[in-house]
Design a protein around this motif. Structure first.
Motif, PDB file in Angstrom:
ATOM      1  N   ILE A  78       0.855  -1.182   0.000  1.00 57.47           N
ATOM      2  CA  ILE A  78       0.000   0.000   0.000  1.00 57.47           C
ATOM      3  C   ILE A  78       0.891   1.232   0.000  1.00 57.47           C
ATOM      4  O   ILE A  78       1.752   1.388   0.870  1.00 57.47           O
ATOM      5  CB  ILE A  78      -0.948   0.003   1.203  1.00 57.47           C
ATOM      6  N   GLU A  79       0.691   2.091  -0.987  1.00 54.52           N
ATOM      7  CA  GLU A  79       1.517   3.287  -1.117  1.00 54.52           C
ATOM      8  C   GLU A  79       1.014   4.423  -0.235  1.00 54.52           C
ATOM      9  O   GLU A  79       1.810   5.184   0.318  1.00 54.52           O
ATOM     10  CB  GLU A  79       1.548   3.758  -2.571  1.00 54.52           C
ATOM     11  N   ALA A  80      -0.299   4.568  -0.123  1.00 58.50           N
ATOM     12  CA  ALA A  80      -0.842   5.713   0.615  1.00 58.50           C
ATOM     13  C   ALA A  80      -2.288   5.460   0.985  1.00 58.50           C
ATOM     14  O   ALA A  80      -2.993   4.685   0.332  1.00 58.50           O
ATOM     15  CB  ALA A  80      -0.727   6.990  -0.216  1.00 58.50           C
ATOM     16  N   PHE A  81      -2.719   6.136   2.049  1.00 55.42           N
ATOM     17  CA  PHE A  81      -4.126   6.229   2.403  1.00 55.42           C
ATOM     18  C   PHE A  81      -4.557   7.674   2.157  1.00 55.42           C
ATOM     19  O   PHE A  81      -3.869   8.618   2.556  1.00 55.42           O
ATOM     20  CB  PHE A  81      -4.360   5.874   3.871  1.00 55.42           C
ATOM     21  N   VAL A 130      -4.484  21.100  -6.725  1.00 56.49           N
ATOM     22  CA  VAL A 130      -3.850  19.989  -7.446  1.00 56.49           C
ATOM     23  C   VAL A 130      -2.335  20.086  -7.348  1.00 56.49           C
ATOM     24  O   VAL A 130      -1.649  19.090  -7.083  1.00 56.49           O
ATOM     25  CB  VAL A 130      -4.304  19.981  -8.926  1.00 56.49           C
ATOM     26  N   VAL A 131      -1.788  21.290  -7.532  1.00 59.61           N
ATOM     27  CA  VAL A 131      -0.339  21.473  -7.435  1.00 59.61           C
ATOM     28  C   VAL A 131       0.140  21.187  -6.015  1.00 59.61           C
ATOM     29  O   VAL A 131       1.136  20.481  -5.799  1.00 59.61           O
ATOM     30  CB  VAL A 131       0.054  22.900  -7.858  1.00 59.61           C
ATOM     31  N   ALA A 132      -0.588  21.718  -5.025  1.00 58.97           N
ATOM     32  CA  ALA A 132      -0.210  21.484  -3.632  1.00 58.97           C
ATOM     33  C   ALA A 132      -0.267  20.001  -3.292  1.00 58.97           C
ATOM     34  O   ALA A 132       0.598  19.478  -2.571  1.00 58.97           O
ATOM     35  CB  ALA A 132      -1.127  22.282  -2.699  1.00 58.97           C
ATOM     36  N   THR A 133      -1.277  19.301  -3.809  1.00 57.96           N
ATOM     37  CA  THR A 133      -1.406  17.869  -3.563  1.00 57.96           C
ATOM     38  C   THR A 133      -0.248  17.095  -4.167  1.00 57.96           C
ATOM     39  O   THR A 133       0.297  16.173  -3.538  1.00 57.96           O
ATOM     40  CB  THR A 133      -2.741  17.349  -4.139  1.00 57.96           C
ATOM     41  N   ASN A 137       2.119  14.871  -1.935  1.00 60.62           N
ATOM     42  CA  ASN A 137       2.251  13.440  -2.195  1.00 60.62           C
ATOM     43  C   ASN A 137       3.713  13.051  -2.389  1.00 60.62           C
ATOM     44  O   ASN A 137       4.139  11.963  -1.968  1.00 60.62           O
ATOM     45  CB  ASN A 137       1.433  13.043  -3.427  1.00 60.62           C
ATOM     46  N   LEU A 138       4.492  13.923  -3.033  1.00 60.69           N
ATOM     47  CA  LEU A 138       5.923  13.657  -3.202  1.00 60.69           C
ATOM     48  C   LEU A 138       6.621  13.626  -1.848  1.00 60.69           C
ATOM     49  O   LEU A 138       7.424  12.723  -1.578  1.00 60.69           O
ATOM     50  CB  LEU A 138       6.548  14.737  -4.092  1.00 60.69           C
ATOM     51  N   GLU A 139       6.291  14.580  -0.986  1.00 57.49           N
ATOM     52  CA  GLU A 139       6.892  14.613   0.347  1.00 57.49           C
ATOM     53  C   GLU A 139       6.510  13.364   1.144  1.00 57.49           C
ATOM     54  O   GLU A 139       7.359  12.756   1.808  1.00 57.49           O
ATOM     55  CB  GLU A 139       6.432  15.870   1.088  1.00 57.49           C
ATOM     56  N   ARG A 140       5.238  12.982   1.081  1.00 53.06           N
ATOM     57  CA  ARG A 140       4.798  11.791   1.814  1.00 53.06           C
ATOM     58  C   ARG A 140       5.457  10.532   1.274  1.00 53.06           C
ATOM     59  O   ARG A 140       5.782   9.609   2.032  1.00 53.06           O
ATOM     60  CB  ARG A 140       3.273  11.668   1.739  1.00 53.06           C
ATOM     61  N   ALA A 141       5.656  10.453  -0.052  1.00 50.33           N
ATOM     62  CA  ALA A 141       6.317   9.297  -0.651  1.00 50.33           C
ATOM     63  C   ALA A 141       7.761   9.189  -0.161  1.00 50.33           C
ATOM     64  O   ALA A 141       8.256   8.088   0.123  1.00 50.33           O
ATOM     65  CB  ALA A 141       6.276   9.391  -2.173  1.00 50.33           C
ATOM     66  N   GLN A 142       8.432  10.325  -0.035  1.00 53.11           N
ATOM     67  CA  GLN A 142       9.808  10.321   0.475  1.00 53.11           C
ATOM     68  C   GLN A 142       9.848   9.867   1.926  1.00 53.11           C
ATOM     69  O   GLN A 142      10.708   9.065   2.318  1.00 53.11           O
ATOM     70  CB  GLN A 142      10.409  11.722   0.325  1.00 53.11           C
ATOM     71  N   GLN A 143       8.902  10.353   2.735  1.00 60.29           N
ATOM     72  CA  GLN A 143       8.841   9.948   4.134  1.00 60.29           C
ATOM     73  C   GLN A 143       8.505   8.465   4.259  1.00 60.29           C
ATOM     74  O   GLN A 143       9.041   7.762   5.133  1.00 60.29           O
ATOM     75  CB  GLN A 143       7.807  10.799   4.871  1.00 60.29           C
TER      76      GLN A 143
END
Length: 228
Positions: A78-81, A130-133, A137-143
């Motif tokens: 699971i990549e994200a919730f 959309v841009v902020a998301t 999402n990139l920051e959360r993926a790195q974390q």
């Protein structure tokens, strides 16, 4: 009428409730708000599949959605919730790189994919979101990558609980996801997740009421120390 690809799990073009993203504020500015199509999604129902043509992106208005990939050995990661207010399904390429499913009963709003310039012309607030998301999402993926590769089981569970509490802004979390979902998100076994939660309860850091999907964060400072 807009149509979605036949391979998409849900069909945003099927009879549903239209929703305008911009609302009265956008109308007052003389803008043409982006039209979204609200869809109810049942537990475990697929919203789109990995490899489907990415012709839509989605915003969660109720419930939780998980995005995940099936690895070559059959395991699920699971990549994200995504919780209410989150936007998902934003892709750089033409296809979805993972699948998206409702964790429980959920409502999503589907928006037809278009260039950012076109979106900005019709609904600037949504374009900004959309841009902020995408950046979030990139920051959360790195974390998440750091969490999977460098943290112990206890640290992973502590990180997950703090993340969910921060996103829903409460200390008593009603988790719609199963222990299996949590395990596949954290790269752990179900047994390890259950054992870790039980140990945190014994240590007085969390409380697990009779409804086992409810988790009360009794000592967030202790969780943050574990997350450090």
């Amino acid at each position: 009428m807009q149509t979605a690809p036949a391979t998409t799990g849900i069909d945003p073009a099927a009879p549903a409730t239209p929703m305008r993203a911009g609302g009265p504020a956008a109308a007052a500015r003389g803008e043409a708000p982006a039209m979204g199509i609200a869809r109810s999604v049942h537990k475990d129902e697929e919203i789109y599949g990995e490899g489907d043509e990415a012709r839509w992106y989605f915003k969660v208005t109720a419930g939780v959605v998980r995005t995940c990939k099936i690895l070559s050995d059959g395991r699920r990661q699971i990549e994200a919730f995504h919780v209410a207010g989150d936007i998902f399904g934003i892709e750089r390429g033409t296809d979805y790189h993972c699948s998206a499913e409702a964790v429980g009963e959920a409502v999503v709003v589907a928006y037809r994919r278009c260039s950012l310039e076109i979106l900005a012309a019709g609904d600037m607030p949504l374009a900004r979101q959309v841009v902020a998301t995408a950046l979030l999402n990139l920051e959360r993926a790195q974390q998440h990558m750091i969490l999977l590769g460098r943290k112990s089981a206890t640290e992973k569970v502590a990180t997950f609980l703090l993340e969910m509490a921060d996103r829903v802004h409460v200390d008593a979390i009603e988790l719609p996801m199963s222990r299996s979902d949590i395990a596949d998100y954290l790269g752990l076994t179900i047994e390890t997740v259950s054992r870790t939660l039980t140990q945190l309860e014994r240590d007085g850091v969390i409380a697990l009421p009779a409804a086992r999907r409810n988790i009360v964060l009794r000592n967030k400072a202790a969780l943050r120390r574990l997350n450090a």
